[in-house]
Design an enzyme around this catalytic site. Structure first.
Site, mmCIF file in Angstrom:
data_model
loop_
_atom_site.group_PDB
_atom_site.id
_atom_site.type_symbol
_atom_site.label_atom_id
_atom_site.label_comp_id
_atom_site.label_asym_id
_atom_site.label_seq_id
_atom_site.Cartn_x
_atom_site.Cartn_y
_atom_site.Cartn_z
ATOM 1 N N SER A 44 -0.547 2.722 -10.817
ATOM 2 C CA SER A 44 -0.407 3.063 -9.229
ATOM 3 C C SER A 44 0.443 2.211 -8.424
ATOM 4 C CB SER A 44 -1.897 2.760 -8.684
ATOM 5 O OG SER A 44 -2.358 3.389 -7.551
ATOM 6 N N ASP A 160 -4.678 8.753 -11.354
ATOM 7 C CA ASP A 160 -4.178 7.287 -11.066
ATOM 8 C C ASP A 160 -4.614 6.500 -12.383
ATOM 9 O OD1 ASP A 160 -5.083 4.468 -10.274
ATOM 10 O OD2 ASP A 160 -4.405 5.091 -8.339
#
Length: 283
Positions: A44, A160
């Site tokens: 991320s 993610d």
């Protein structure tokens, strides 16, 4: 100590939205003490900072972007709620912004070996992106549901990486690192009041839930790290990009406090760069 005797150092950079800007501070301190970084794995926001450093060899340009950007436009939550679109960014916007900074580079061409961690939407499996377009890999790693659209790479729909590997210490170890420095900016508790429950705060609540979940998932993976840095960023929100300077300083403080351990355990005698005052007076 000679170069061949020191341990190869790997960074595992975790996610956390704006809190992940602390990674910039960590890298700045490692550079200050002339400590080389041999491998980087990021999830991320950690993928964004790590990818930027692997591409540019510095984080000053990224730091400048976040300090000078119009923070109201970074995460325009009110606009999203008003338009009922359910995502904060379009793929085109994300790809273009990253392309501008990454210059269309390929991961396998970077001077520092790098990989980004993402999650397969259909299977929930971990997907490690270690080749191909750098900006697309970073986009996939930061594609948190309701905030970003999933990214499609090689036929896989990716989101993610924090769902499967919030702080990829094990991945950077597998890349070849002898000494793994993990930077964890996740939260171990969920702090939500009754007054915060509501549609206007749903994005904040979801992010807090995700951050608490990341903390729990990361605990086993972090056993692969030789040292874990936890900058004091729990008091910040995932969208506090307007506090970039403060958050970066938290990363600097945490790394300075641990620098002796890093030097001692890596076998590398880094030399601190002199301040301007020290240079003038030859101290």
């Amino acid at each position: 100590m000679q170069e061949k005797q020191r341990k190869k150092i790997g960074l595992a950079l975790g996610g956390g939205g704006a809190k992940g800007l602390a990674h910039i501070g960590v890298i700045k301190v490692l550079e200050k003490y002339a400590i080389p970084i041999d491998f980087i794995a990021g999830t991320s926001m950690g993928a964004m900072v790590g990818g930027w450093y692997a591409a540019h060899g510095n984080v000053e340009s990224l730091e400048k972007i976040f300090k000078e950007v119009d923070h109201k436009e970074v995460l325009p939550v009110r606009k999203v709620i008003k338009n009922h679109k359910g995502i904060l960014f379009s793929d085109k916007m994300v790809i273009q912004d990253l392309e501008d900074g990454f210059y269309g580079r390929k991961i396998e061409e970077l001077s520092i070996p790098f990989c980004a961690v993402s999650t397969d939407v259909e299977t929930g499996a971990q997907v490690i992106l270690k080749e191909g377009n750098l900006s697309e890999a970073v986009s996939a790693s930061i594609a948190l549901p309701i905030m970003f659209k999933p990214a499609r790479i090689d036929g896989k729909l990716l989101m993610d990486g924090g769902f499967v590997n919030p702080v990829p210490a094990d991945i950077v170890r597998e890349m070849g690192a002898d000494f793994v420095i993990a930077i964890d900016v996740s939260s171990k508790w969920l702090d939500v009041t009754e007054e915060q429950i509501g549609i206007r705060n749903i994005y904040s609540i979801v992010s807090k839930v995700f951050s608490a979940m990341e903390y729990q998932v990361a605990q086993k993976i972090l056993t692969e790290a030789d040292i874990i840095l936890r900058p004091a960023v729990l008091g910040y929100s995932w969208r506090d990009f307007d506090k970039a300077k403060e958050i970066i300083e938290k990363g600097i403080d945490e790394t300075e406090n641990s620098i002796d351990d890093i030097l001692q355990n890596t076998g590398y005698r880094g030399k601190r760069q002199k301040t301007l005052f020290e240079k003038i007076f030859d101290l």
